[in-house]
Design an enzyme around this catalytic site. Sequence first.
Site, PDB file in Angstrom:
ATOM      1  N   HIS A   1       4.616   7.233   9.447  1.00  0.00           N
ATOM      2  CA  HIS A   1       5.824   7.206   8.608  1.00  0.00           C
ATOM      3  C   HIS A   1       7.093   7.677   9.313  1.00  0.00           C
ATOM      4  CE1 HIS A   1       3.214   7.548   4.674  1.00  0.00           C
ATOM      5  NE2 HIS A   1       2.918   6.488   5.420  1.00  0.00           N
TER       6      HIS A   1
ATOM      7  N   GLU B   1       0.828  -1.207   0.000  1.00  0.00           N
ATOM      8  CA  GLU B   1       0.000   0.000   0.000  1.00  0.00           C
ATOM      9  C   GLU B   1       0.859   1.252   0.000  1.00  0.00           C
ATOM     10  OE1 GLU B   1      -2.134   3.432   1.796  1.00  0.00           O
ATOM     11  OE2 GLU B   1      -0.374   2.375   2.560  1.00  0.00           O
TER      12      GLU B   1
END
Length: 453
Positions: free
Chosen positions: A420, A322
């Site tokens: 992230h 993804e």
Amino acid sequence: MKKLLIVLLLCSFSSFSQENDSLIIRKIFDEVLSKGEAYKTLTHLSKKIGPRLSGSEGAAKSVLFTKKVMEDYQFDKVFLQDVMVPHWVRGKKEEAFIEVGKQKIIVPIAALGGSVATATTGVKAEVIEVKNFEELKMLGTEKVKGKIVLYNRPMDATKINTFEAYGGAVNQRGGGASEAAKYGAVGAIVRSMTTLNDDNPHTGGMRYATGVPMIPTAAISTNGANLLSKMLKENPKLQFYFKQNCETLPDAPSHNVVGEIKGTEKPEEIIVVGGHLDSWDLAEGAQDDGAGCVQSIEVLRALKALGIKPKRTIRVVMFMNEENGLRGGTKYADLAKQNNEKHIAAIESDNGGFTPRGFGMVGTDTQIAKIVAYKNLLAAYGLNEISKGGGGADIGPLGQQGTLLIGFKPDSQRYFDFHHAKSDTLEAVNERELNLGAASMAALVYLIDKYGL
């Protein structure tokens, strides 16, 4: 007309055995909150395997691990779907500093996924700061050529839904390098996508436009961006240096991991629940999206543990890639079409393992109204935000086949603190919140399975 449809569905739902449904949903929550195993699974995924960027050894280990977890739970069927994925590697840790005269101030950066490396000696140049592509265009080649562009538009702190704030800022990460390269820039530095002021750079995917030079690009921490901006105002001629060693290797073989419980009455109708198994390489990927993966597995574990035999086939999918390609989600939808599978609904958990708030949906008015009609059963568990708008990246390709797309919505306030970044570790996940999310998804799966769409 839409309001009338909802009213009619609500009225018809009153004829359902709501009392029995309430009891079953209570049992689902009791099972997951008292005996849930999602956090145990997440602990192994985070601490024993860790980062799982597509094509990496960690990604390969996570495939084998989650497959074994599902087999140990004795789901009716567990299998892998082959998928070729991008293979980008970060290489040696990045270096960066602000230079004013003989003074060098080190700042934290992280190469953006898909970026090219700098020269082996790095890149050093003056800096041009912009907030958006329009400002960059107004400056033009004359002022940008030979410079490093700093994109410093923060996420909008006034947005209550932080995903809206993210959506309003992320284009500078995705397309900033190519936009800067159009005007002759030699590099691009992007403010991290977070509302938190800290020293953690947040990586993420970027893409190069066709026919434009590929220049190196990196995320800089919010504290670093603030400092660089402040120093630029004091000394517009300062220079910025950065060096990164990333590389894109040939595509690598990988897999989606799929487990299912076969339906007893309408096995040809499939309800999917899933998350993405890959994560960025800076941390453990616990919130993004280890949490969604283990919650999805827990949905099937809980239903099986309670002896609930679904009418329809319930399938859990660990999607691969993804973060930097969406190859897994695309491959899953392609195979579903190729195999003439009928997916009536798909639920994705990819917003972190925080306190549940509800579900967002993409589908027909009739499909959405059917789910909204369950709000009175789900509100007792804090699931009050059940409405149109949502879905998910990996389940998105199924929408073309008429599948109702449902995105699980936890509280969004802290998600981008970790998203992230190296701070996305197991310690960022609260076990009770994680379990509440799994139970919420299981309750909705139960209702969709029982009453269909």
